[in-house]
Design an enzyme around this catalytic site. Structure first.
Site, PDB file in Angstrom:
ATOM      1  N   ARG A 264      28.970  81.617  73.762  1.00 33.00           N
ATOM      2  CA  ARG A 264      28.109  81.181  72.664  1.00 33.00           C
ATOM      3  C   ARG A 264      28.971  80.929  71.439  1.00 33.00           C
ATOM      4  O   ARG A 264      30.046  81.512  71.274  1.00 33.00           O
ATOM      5  CB  ARG A 264      27.053  82.239  72.347  1.00 33.00           C
ATOM      6  CG  ARG A 264      26.105  82.555  73.510  1.00 33.00           C
ATOM      7  CD  ARG A 264      25.123  83.631  73.100  1.00 33.00           C
ATOM      8  NE  ARG A 264      24.167  83.938  74.158  1.00 33.00           N
ATOM      9  CZ  ARG A 264      24.326  84.905  75.069  1.00 33.00           C
ATOM     10  NH1 ARG A 264      25.429  85.660  75.025  1.00 33.00           N
ATOM     11  NH2 ARG A 264      23.416  85.122  75.996  1.00 33.00           N
ATOM     12  N   LYS A 289      23.854  88.790  72.488  1.00 30.26           N
ATOM     13  CA  LYS A 289      22.457  89.134  72.735  1.00 30.26           C
ATOM     14  C   LYS A 289      22.289  90.467  73.449  1.00 30.26           C
ATOM     15  O   LYS A 289      21.579  91.343  72.974  1.00 30.26           O
ATOM     16  CB  LYS A 289      21.773  88.011  73.517  1.00 30.26           C
ATOM     17  CG  LYS A 289      21.627  86.744  72.679  1.00 30.26           C
ATOM     18  CD  LYS A 289      20.636  85.785  73.293  1.00 30.26           C
ATOM     19  CE  LYS A 289      20.372  84.622  72.348  1.00 30.26           C
ATOM     20  NZ  LYS A 289      19.395  83.663  72.892  1.00 30.26           N
ATOM     21  N   HIS A 359      26.738  74.739  72.633  1.00 26.33           N
ATOM     22  CA  HIS A 359      25.805  75.282  73.621  1.00 26.33           C
ATOM     23  C   HIS A 359      25.615  74.334  74.799  1.00 26.33           C
ATOM     24  O   HIS A 359      25.302  74.780  75.916  1.00 26.33           O
ATOM     25  CB  HIS A 359      24.457  75.583  72.965  1.00 26.33           C
ATOM     26  CG  HIS A 359      23.715  76.701  73.627  1.00 26.33           C
ATOM     27  ND1 HIS A 359      24.048  78.029  73.455  1.00 26.33           N
ATOM     28  CD2 HIS A 359      22.660  76.693  74.491  1.00 26.33           C
ATOM     29  CE1 HIS A 359      23.236  78.783  74.165  1.00 26.33           C
ATOM     30  NE2 HIS A 359      22.396  78.000  74.809  1.00 26.33           N
ATOM     31  N   ARG A 362      27.994  75.248  77.326  1.00 27.54           N
ATOM     32  CA  ARG A 362      27.539  76.446  78.050  1.00 27.54           C
ATOM     33  C   ARG A 362      26.631  76.031  79.208  1.00 27.54           C
ATOM     34  O   ARG A 362      26.731  76.570  80.310  1.00 27.54           O
ATOM     35  CB  ARG A 362      26.817  77.360  77.074  1.00 27.54           C
ATOM     36  CG  ARG A 362      26.297  78.674  77.645  1.00 27.54           C
ATOM     37  CD  ARG A 362      25.748  79.517  76.500  1.00 27.54           C
ATOM     38  NE  ARG A 362      24.984  80.657  76.959  1.00 27.54           N
ATOM     39  CZ  ARG A 362      25.504  81.829  77.284  1.00 27.54           C
ATOM     40  NH1 ARG A 362      26.812  82.011  77.231  1.00 27.54           N
ATOM     41  NH2 ARG A 362      24.741  82.824  77.679  1.00 27.54           N
ATOM     42  N   HIS A 385      23.758  86.938  80.223  1.00 27.15           N
ATOM     43  CA  HIS A 385      22.300  86.973  80.160  1.00 27.15           C
ATOM     44  C   HIS A 385      21.794  88.318  80.679  1.00 27.15           C
ATOM     45  O   HIS A 385      22.434  88.961  81.509  1.00 27.15           O
ATOM     46  CB  HIS A 385      21.685  85.857  81.005  1.00 27.15           C
ATOM     47  CG  HIS A 385      21.789  84.503  80.368  1.00 27.15           C
ATOM     48  ND1 HIS A 385      21.199  84.200  79.159  1.00 27.15           N
ATOM     49  CD2 HIS A 385      22.404  83.368  80.779  1.00 27.15           C
ATOM     50  CE1 HIS A 385      21.448  82.940  78.853  1.00 27.15           C
ATOM     51  NE2 HIS A 385      22.179  82.411  79.808  1.00 27.15           N
ATOM     52  N   TYR A 394      18.751  75.907  86.257  1.00 24.97           N
ATOM     53  CA  TYR A 394      19.825  75.171  86.930  1.00 24.97           C
ATOM     54  C   TYR A 394      19.550  75.064  88.427  1.00 24.97           C
ATOM     55  O   TYR A 394      19.890  74.058  89.059  1.00 24.97           O
ATOM     56  CB  TYR A 394      21.161  75.862  86.677  1.00 24.97           C
ATOM     57  CG  TYR A 394      21.444  76.014  85.206  1.00 24.97           C
ATOM     58  CD1 TYR A 394      21.816  74.928  84.437  1.00 24.97           C
ATOM     59  CD2 TYR A 394      21.295  77.247  84.575  1.00 24.97           C
ATOM     60  CE1 TYR A 394      22.035  75.044  83.077  1.00 24.97           C
ATOM     61  CE2 TYR A 394      21.519  77.382  83.220  1.00 24.97           C
ATOM     62  CZ  TYR A 394      21.887  76.281  82.481  1.00 24.97           C
ATOM     63  OH  TYR A 394      22.093  76.413  81.132  1.00 24.97           O
TER      64      TYR A 394
END
Length: 414
Positions: A264, A289, A359, A362, A385, A394
């Site tokens: 990120r 995150k 991003h 990413r 994540h 995806y």
């Protein structure tokens, strides 16, 4: 002081003859100390002479911003003996900027008071509570900004949170829909307001149950493919940074970190020199995150790009951040600046992609990992994540790759 900036005797005399010499030289010394070039500091010194003259500052006193702006206009139109050549239209802007910065440094600038809202205290306590939960700074700022947006709207109809009902929230969201705000943005408002009213209920500010009644719009999932460039275009991006200038070296290192590791932009901006262990050929990333530190092997090309930047492109200064600005005063490269660097490269090559920032790389990294046979769990872990739901999109657009899930080898991907 002025002798070190200019050898012209007329400049030195004019500088010494103007009022507040000590205060001006104190500020100029500060600018040199934080890394400003002598040429830029001399420009500031020249402006300060005009500032004290046009504002009649014979001694320190409190100054309002309106007075500065008026002095800037007078200076731009001044036809006195001090005028040299024709001043551009931006002169009043520069005059006001240098005056504000100097007077703020001296502590005598009276800034206009920000209008206080009815709910400023509650917002401040809500922000403190979010910080205690150790959420990402971006998340905290988003929650607070959206809550302030709602409370500003609410202040026209309610003066106290105890009078608020879920119908007020519904009316606010309806106003957003009428303004054609995107559904994802409205959903983000709902998430922030649920967090706020849950906290408000715990504090006894609002009636109970409001946060349960805040229902966001239904957003269809996986209706569009991932918004990143193809891997062919990613390779074009990286090949386009073969130059030897400091900016080219910095851009290449940035692109490789975003594309190969899917970092990120906030994680890239936070990287420091001590995060890289060149002996063990690994580097550490503080995840934005889910929190915690994640360690990666340094892929050969990425390592070479970073070393080239450190040897030949990165400015020599005390700052420990990996990526720095190219101009004085040297400081860490901001998230916005990193986005601009990547977007500029996209635009220069004419690469067609819905999104053109870090991003999007990413997204390209995740798609690449999937096509190489990585499972959703492995991709989620690799990208930082919390769950596989974030990377399921995806799979929706690459079903054949899901049938090839096998043992994952990072070396084969990188």
């Amino acid at each position: 002081m002025i002798e070190n900036l200019s050898s012209r005797l007329s400049t030195q005399r004019r500088h010494r003859a103007a009022p507040l010499l000590k205060e001006r030289e104190q500020y100029l010394a500060h600018l040199l100390q934080i890394g400003w070039s002598a040429h830029r500091v001399l420009e500031v010194a020249t402006y300060l002479v005009h500032i004290v003259r046009m504002m009649e500052l014979v001694s320190l006193r409190c100054v309002e911003t309106a007075e500065i702006e008026q002095a800037g206009v007078r200076w731009a139109n001044d036809e006195g003996a001090e005028r040299v050549g024709k001043r551009p239209e931006t002169s009043p802007v520069h005059f006001a900027k240098f005056a504000r910065q100097w007077l703020r440094f001296l502590g005598v600038l009276n800034l206009p008071c920000r209008p206080t809202g009815c709910f400023d205290v509650q917002v401040a306590e809500f922000k403190d509570a979010l910080e205690v939960r150790r959420l990402a700074s971006t998340t905290i700022n988003t929650y607070v900004t959206r809550t302030e947006n709602f409370l500003r709207w609410l202040s026209a109809r309610r003066s106290d949170l105890s009078l608020v009902s879920v119908y007020d929230v519904d009316d606010f969201l309806a106003s957003k829909r009428d303004a054609r705000v995107h559904l994802l943005t409205i959903s983000g408002h709902c998430i922030a307001l649920r967090a706020f009213f849950r906290f408000a209920e715990e504090q006894g500010w609002s009636p109970p149950g409001i946060w349960r009644g805040i229902v966001g719009p239904r957003i269809p999932m996986y209706t569009e493919p991932p918004a990143g460039p193809s891997w062919v275009d990613v390779r074009r991006l990286i090949r386009s940074t073969q130059g030897k200038t400091s900016r080219d070296l910095r851009t290449r290192a940035l692109l490789l970190l975003c594309a190969i590791y899917g970092l990120r932009v906030s994680e890239v901006a936070r990287l420091r020199l001590e995060d890289f262990n060149w002996r063990s050929e690994t580097f550490s990333v503080l995840r934005s995150k889910r929190g915690g530190v994640q360690q990666f092997p340094i892929q050969y090309e990425v390592g070479e790009a970073i070393l080239d930047y450190l040897r030949y492109g990165r400015p020599r200064c005390a700052c420990r951040h990996l990526f720095l600005t190219a101009q004085l005063p040297y400081r860490p490269l901001s998230k916005g600046a990193i986005c601009s660097v990547v977007q500029r490269q996209f635009n220069r090559l004419g690469i067609q992609s819905k999104h053109r920032g870090p991003h999007s790389l990413r997204h390209a990294c995740a798609t690449r990992l999937l096509t190489k046979g990585s499972s959703l769990k492995e991709i989620a872990d690799f990208l930082g994540h919390r769950s596989t739901q974030c990377v399921a999109i995806y799979a929706r657009y690459d079903r054949r790759s899901l049938r090839k899930v096998a043992a994952f080898s990072l070396a084969e991907i990188l």
